[in-house]
Design a protein around this motif. Structure first.
Motif, PDB file in Angstrom:
ATOM      1  N   SER A   1       0.810  -1.221   0.000  1.00  0.00           N
ATOM      2  CA  SER A   1       0.000   0.000   0.000  1.00  0.00           C
ATOM      3  C   SER A   1       0.841   1.269   0.000  1.00  0.00           C
ATOM      4  CB  SER A   1      -0.918   0.010   1.227  1.00  0.00           C
ATOM      5  OG  SER A   1      -0.152   0.049   2.423  1.00  0.00           O
ATOM      6  N   ASN A   2       2.110   1.169   0.455  1.00  0.00           N
ATOM      7  CA  ASN A   2       2.997   2.338   0.574  1.00  0.00           C
ATOM      8  C   ASN A   2       2.353   3.415   1.448  1.00  0.00           C
ATOM      9  OD1 ASN A   2       5.442   3.681   0.039  1.00  0.00           O
ATOM     10  ND2 ASN A   2       4.538   4.860  -1.624  1.00  0.00           N
ATOM     11  N   SER A   3       1.625   2.992   2.468  1.00  0.00           N
ATOM     12  CA  SER A   3       0.928   3.919   3.360  1.00  0.00           C
ATOM     13  C   SER A   3       1.290   3.620   4.805  1.00  0.00           C
ATOM     14  CB  SER A   3      -0.587   3.816   3.182  1.00  0.00           C
ATOM     15  OG  SER A   3      -0.966   4.149   1.865  1.00  0.00           O
ATOM     16  N   MET A   4       1.128   4.625   5.635  1.00  0.00           N
ATOM     17  CA  MET A   4       1.313   4.461   7.070  1.00  0.00           C
ATOM     18  C   MET A   4       0.123   5.095   7.778  1.00  0.00           C
ATOM     19  SD  MET A   4       4.495   7.167   7.405  1.00  0.00           S
ATOM     20  CE  MET A   4       4.701   6.964   9.162  1.00  0.00           C
ATOM     21  N   ALA A   5      -0.402   4.389   8.760  1.00  0.00           N
ATOM     22  CA  ALA A   5      -1.569   4.883   9.487  1.00  0.00           C
ATOM     23  C   ALA A   5      -1.178   6.013  10.424  1.00  0.00           C
ATOM     24  CB  ALA A   5      -2.218   3.742  10.267  1.00  0.00           C
ATOM     25  N   GLN A   6      -2.151   6.868  10.720  1.00  0.00           N
ATOM     26  CA  GLN A   6      -1.934   8.013  11.603  1.00  0.00           C
ATOM     27  C   GLN A   6      -3.006   8.028  12.690  1.00  0.00           C
ATOM     28  OE1 GLN A   6       0.767  10.842  10.498  1.00  0.00           O
ATOM     29  NE2 GLN A   6       1.229   8.663  10.264  1.00  0.00           N
ATOM     30  N   TYR A   7      -2.562   8.318  13.909  1.00  0.00           N
ATOM     31  CA  TYR A   7      -3.489   8.401  15.036  1.00  0.00           C
ATOM     32  C   TYR A   7      -2.943   9.448  15.996  1.00  0.00           C
ATOM     33  CZ  TYR A   7      -7.139   6.582  18.115  1.00  0.00           C
ATOM     34  OH  TYR A   7      -8.276   6.436  18.868  1.00  0.00           O
ATOM     35  N   ASN A   8      -3.822  10.360  16.435  1.00  0.00           N
ATOM     36  CA  ASN A   8      -3.351  11.491  17.226  1.00  0.00           C
ATOM     37  C   ASN A   8      -4.161  11.637  18.502  1.00  0.00           C
ATOM     38  OD1 ASN A   8      -3.406  14.707  17.779  1.00  0.00           O
ATOM     39  ND2 ASN A   8      -1.462  14.096  16.857  1.00  0.00           N
ATOM     40  N   LEU A   9      -3.455  11.774  19.614  1.00  0.00           N
ATOM     41  CA  LEU A   9      -4.128  11.864  20.909  1.00  0.00           C
ATOM     42  C   LEU A   9      -4.889  13.170  21.062  1.00  0.00           C
ATOM     43  CD1 LEU A   9      -2.798  10.654  24.282  1.00  0.00           C
ATOM     44  CD2 LEU A   9      -3.577  13.011  24.143  1.00  0.00           C
ATOM     45  N   LEU A  10      -4.276  14.290  20.722  1.00  0.00           N
ATOM     46  CA  LEU A  10      -4.953  15.575  20.886  1.00  0.00           C
ATOM     47  C   LEU A  10      -6.168  15.692  19.971  1.00  0.00           C
ATOM     48  CD1 LEU A  10      -2.105  18.227  21.285  1.00  0.00           C
ATOM     49  CD2 LEU A  10      -3.744  17.441  22.993  1.00  0.00           C
ATOM     50  N   GLY A  11      -6.049  15.175  18.741  1.00  0.00           N
ATOM     51  CA  GLY A  11      -7.188  15.205  17.836  1.00  0.00           C
ATOM     52  C   GLY A  11      -8.362  14.424  18.386  1.00  0.00           C
ATOM     53  N   LEU A  12      -8.070  13.289  19.033  1.00  0.00           N
ATOM     54  CA  LEU A  12      -9.129  12.493  19.646  1.00  0.00           C
ATOM     55  C   LEU A  12      -9.765  13.234  20.808  1.00  0.00           C
ATOM     56  CD1 LEU A  12     -10.588   9.724  19.976  1.00  0.00           C
ATOM     57  CD2 LEU A  12      -8.693   9.032  21.453  1.00  0.00           C
ATOM     58  N   CYS A  13      -8.956  13.849  21.644  1.00  0.00           N
ATOM     59  CA  CYS A  13      -9.486  14.532  22.831  1.00  0.00           C
ATOM     60  C   CYS A  13     -10.276  15.794  22.463  1.00  0.00           C
ATOM     61  CB  CYS A  13      -8.341  14.889  23.777  1.00  0.00           C
ATOM     62  SG  CYS A  13      -7.469  13.451  24.446  1.00  0.00           S
ATOM     63  N   LEU A  14      -9.907  16.438  21.355  1.00  0.00           N
ATOM     64  CA  LEU A  14     -10.619  17.640  20.918  1.00  0.00           C
ATOM     65  C   LEU A  14     -11.872  17.319  20.110  1.00  0.00           C
ATOM     66  CD1 LEU A  14      -7.565  19.840  19.869  1.00  0.00           C
ATOM     67  CD2 LEU A  14      -9.161  20.327  21.744  1.00  0.00           C
ATOM     68  N   LYS A  15     -12.118  16.019  19.835  1.00  0.00           N
ATOM     69  CA  LYS A  15     -13.294  15.583  19.068  1.00  0.00           C
ATOM     70  C   LYS A  15     -13.362  16.294  17.721  1.00  0.00           C
ATOM     71  CE  LYS A  15     -14.435  13.210  22.681  1.00  0.00           C
ATOM     72  NZ  LYS A  15     -14.179  11.757  22.711  1.00  0.00           N
ATOM     73  N   GLU A  16     -12.244  16.263  16.998  1.00  0.00           N
ATOM     74  CA  GLU A  16     -12.184  16.963  15.718  1.00  0.00           C
ATOM     75  C   GLU A  16     -12.908  16.216  14.599  1.00  0.00           C
ATOM     76  OE1 GLU A  16      -7.916  19.291  16.225  1.00  0.00           O
ATOM     77  OE2 GLU A  16      -7.987  17.368  15.190  1.00  0.00           O
ATOM     78  N   LYS A  17     -13.100  14.908  14.772  1.00  0.00           N
ATOM     79  CA  LYS A  17     -13.783  14.105  13.746  1.00  0.00           C
ATOM     80  C   LYS A  17     -14.925  13.322  14.386  1.00  0.00           C
ATOM     81  CE  LYS A  17      -9.601  13.307  10.984  1.00  0.00           C
ATOM     82  NZ  LYS A  17      -8.700  12.247  10.439  1.00  0.00           N
ATOM     83  N   PRO A  18     -16.091  13.945  14.532  1.00  0.00           N
ATOM     84  CA  PRO A  18     -17.222  13.223  15.129  1.00  0.00           C
ATOM     85  C   PRO A  18     -17.593  12.000  14.294  1.00  0.00           C
ATOM     86  CG  PRO A  18     -17.662  15.582  14.984  1.00  0.00           C
ATOM     87  CD  PRO A  18     -16.424  15.324  14.188  1.00  0.00           C
ATOM     88  N   ILE A  19     -18.043  10.971  14.966  1.00  0.00           N
ATOM     89  CA  ILE A  19     -18.498   9.770  14.266  1.00  0.00           C
ATOM     90  C   ILE A  19     -19.737  10.125  13.451  1.00  0.00           C
ATOM     91  CG2 ILE A  19     -19.229   7.371  14.546  1.00  0.00           C
ATOM     92  CD1 ILE A  19     -17.837   7.391  17.263  1.00  0.00           C
ATOM     93  N   LYS A  20     -19.705   9.817  12.157  1.00  0.00           N
ATOM     94  CA  LYS A  20     -20.772  10.254  11.268  1.00  0.00           C
ATOM     95  C   LYS A  20     -22.138   9.756  11.709  1.00  0.00           C
ATOM     96  CE  LYS A  20     -17.749  10.593   7.228  1.00  0.00           C
ATOM     97  NZ  LYS A  20     -17.461  10.109   5.855  1.00  0.00           N
TER      98      LYS A  20
END
Length: 691
Positions: A363-382
């Motif tokens: 895939s030539n990809s790497m996953a990304q996961y961020n603690l602050l983004g999770l805590c700030l609720k920047e991506k609400p579950i659709k």
């Protein structure tokens, strides 16, 4: 499994049908179309499997893996229903040959006996019975093609197949008898070592195709996937190539190696490519299917219904098309291109870029996961957006999750947490800067030990470095920052992840302003930081044992609490980072809060302040040098994680689109930074010399 479930719903024990609960008209319709539908579904699943099976190695989406896993199981219902003896003659014998989960010889052979029994019971001396024989043979070949690779890829068989032939060595008793006899006769007998073959390491020419180099290395280093040891000569040969090539070619070779490894573990490569009978069996299968189709067009078909004839025509044409498609895929594979390259015929053949893209081996990809983004609720579950906007919903669900009772809200809290974790996961392309930094750091480390008398001890020490070597020797700042490396590895990941985030959003200066280094170290540090947190949260089995998930959860809860207390002043990540760094952290959080909570939020803030002070205190570091150091630390931590991950975990990721950590692990082995090199390949024998 989906179709197996459908078959289980249709017929139950002692022939009692679930269809009895439906009206008689529906039951009659289903009895007439039951076999027709299931046979067509079986053909459809075969098409899906052959189209998507090989794409698992470069497609990350979970739905692809779920579809492929589902289509591996076909309906096992017998096609001997009285109303459809037509399908019983033609396709019943082939559809009985489905791979089972049996681990014994009898379990593997049971579908064959079932097919033979089905053919004998349906035999009526009609022309359709004759057509069933070549169809049965073709199905038997397909069954063998799918069952043998499952056996070959099993852990025990795969490991045993790579063990060398037993070598008892020279006959010790006979040699000693001769030695004693010569001494007793008064001769001066001694032993002398004789070199049987050259110990010189054969290297590749600079013009050797990448495919050839990749296969040669795969043939040697595939032993890593069985946890077998390698020789020092293997290390020397691999190093001779990787120390004299570029990072682009190095990663291309590793992609080829892992592509071959995927084919061996998860496809029919051991039959289609490695086995001498593979091409013959495929030719026989296609010939029998085509001959059945031709015979079907010639026999008398007036006594059968038009619908049955049309469906059988579709099934035969579909089987032929699938056979031709499989041959085209085989001719477009790396294995065929390798054979053509060895016979200097590669220029005479062009692979299909649609069926087998040459540049899509992972895939030539790497996953990304961020603690602050999770805590700030920047991506609400659709699907749960309105629910997430309710005040206090996170605290309530966390409270129910920690309760002992297993009520519906307790279960929903775990489901909500799982959805939230996956909604904040993303993927980015592995940057060229990162690949170049990984390659250069490993090359520099390998040069430290290469040619040294105590090389094995140095390589062993290099395997244990997880950021501390960079701080000690390259930047001489271990006294100031080394405490973050003395903790558990999962704690070090969290500390550096949060500290990297805090500086990333507050530091707007050009990180390369005072550094001659071209890569964007600031962006690369952020990529590796988020990738390592993804491994900690979503792939903890690829990291050393620890309580990383507990530390992550406690840190998230503390961060959410802090953000809620300062909600009026926070508008995004930059404000959140600025607010966190303004907290007075002179006293260690351990002294203030105790050790019940495993949160490292403010420990990370202290680390970020220490990193900031490198520019303002007596160190007089430039902003670029600071980010260069942080990037090197992250790369070394990732290399440590790759080395600690087990071979089984690396192998499992090949069918999930590939993992950057696996490529780093194999690159480390090629540079000799591995503990699998333990023996020297013997080339000497002894003989008695009489003087």
């Amino acid at each position: 499994m989906l179709i197996r479930g459908i078959g289980g719903l249709i017929f139950m024990y002692e022939g009692r049908s679930v269809m009895a609960i439906f009206p008689e008209r529906v039951t009659k319709f289903w009895k007439e179309w039951e076999i027709r539908v299931l046979v067509l579904i079986s053909l459809f699943l075969q098409i899906v499997l052959i189209l998507l099976g090989n794409r698992r190695k470069y497609i990350l989406r979970n739905r692809i893996r779920m579809i492929v896993k589902t289509t591996h199981r076909k309906p096992k219902k017998s096609y001997g229903h009285s109303g459809h003896r037509f399908y019983c003659y033609t396709w019943g014998t082939r559809t009985q040959l489905q791979p089972t989960q049996g681990k014994t010889l009898f379990g593997a052979a049971s579908p064959v006996w079932r097919g033979i029994l089905h053919l004998s019971l349906a035999w009526k001396g009609m022309p359709l019975n004759i057509l069933a024989i070549p169809i049965f043979v073709a199905g038997l070949i397909k069954y063998g093609e799918r069952t043998w690779p499952l056996k070959s890829a099993s852990s025990s068989h795969f490991r045993d197949a790579m063990l060398p032939c037993p070598d008892p060595g020279p006959n010790y008793a006979k040699i000693m008898a001769e030695y004693t006899l010569q001494r007793n006769q008064g001769f001066n007998a001694s032993f002398r070592s004789v070199i049987e073959s050259s110990t010189r390491v054969n290297c590749w020419d600079p013009d050797t195709p990448i495919l050839q180099v990749g296969y040669d290395l795969f043939d040697t280093f595939k032993r890593l996937f069985a946890d077998l040891i390698l020789t020092f000569q293997d290390r020397e040969k691999s190093q001779s190539f990787f120390h004299n090539t570029t990072w682009q070619k190095a990663f291309a070779v590793i992609e080829v190696e892992l592509g071959f490894m995927f084919d061996v573990l998860y496809t029919k490569a051991c039959v289609s490519y490695s086995c001498g009978w593979g091409h013959l069996l495929r030719f026989v299968s296609l010939s029998f299917t085509v001959s059945t189709f031709v015979a079907f067009l010639l026999i008398d078909r007036h006594e059968h219904s038009t619908i049955d004839l049309i469906i059988t025509f579709v099934l035969l044409v579909g089987a032929i098309v699938l056979e031709i498609y499989a041959i085209i895929v085989l001719l477009s594979s790396d294995w065929t291109m390798l054979w053509l390259s060895r016979h200097r015929m590669a220029s005479c053949f062009c692979r299909s870029p649609i069926l087998q893209p040459a540049d899509r081996r992972w895939s030539n990809s790497m996953a990304q996961y961020n603690l602050l983004g999770l805590c700030l609720k920047e991506k609400p579950i659709k699907c749960l957006g309105p629910l997430q906007r309710l005040p206090g919903i996170d605290g309530m669900l966390e409270e129910y999750r920690l309760r002992q009772d297993k009520g519906i809200l307790h279960r929903f809290s775990y489901f909500y947490e799982m959805l939230e974790e996956h909604s904040y996961k993303s993927h980015v392309t592995v940057s060229d800067d990162l690949k170049g930094l990984i390659f250069q750091q490993l090359k520099d480390k390998s040069n430290r030990a290469r040619g040294q008398s105590n090389a094995n001890a140095i390589y062993k020490q290099l395997c244990a470095n997880r950021g501390d070597l960079v701080l000690k020797e390259k930047y001489n700042c271990y006294i100031k920052l080394g405490c973050s490396m003395e903790e558990d590895f999962d704690q070090s990941i969290l500390l550096w992840h949060i500290a990297t985030d805090l500086l990333y959003y507050l530091d707007d200066q050009d990180q390369n302003s005072s550094s001659g280094r071209s890569p964007d170290c600031k962006a690369t540090s952020k990529l590796v930081s988020d990738y390592m947190l993804y491994l900690l949260v979503m792939r903890p089995f690829m990291l050393p044992d620890g309580i990383g998930k507990m530390r992550f959860q406690d840190s998230c809860v503390e961060a959410i609490q802090f953000l809620q207390d300062n909600n009026a002043d926070i508008r995004g990540r930059t404000d959140a980072c600025r607010k966190l760094l303004r907290v007075n952290t002179e006293v260690s959080p351990l002294e203030v809060k105790g050790d019940k909570s495993k949160s490292v939020l403010f420990d990370a803030a202290r680390l970020a302040k220490s990193l900031q002070s490198m520019e303002t205190d007596g160190d007089n570091w430039s902003n670029g040098k600071k980010w260069e150091m942080m990037c090197d630390v992250w790369v070394e931590m990732m290399c440590y994680a790759a080395r600690q991950c087990g071979w089984k975990e690396h192998a499992q990721q090949l069918r999930r689109g590939g993992e950057l950590l696996t490529h780093v692990w194999l690159l480390m082995a090629h540079f000799g930074i591995s503990e699998h090199f333990k023996i020297s390949q013997g080339h000497a024998r002894s003989m008695v010399v009489v003087t």
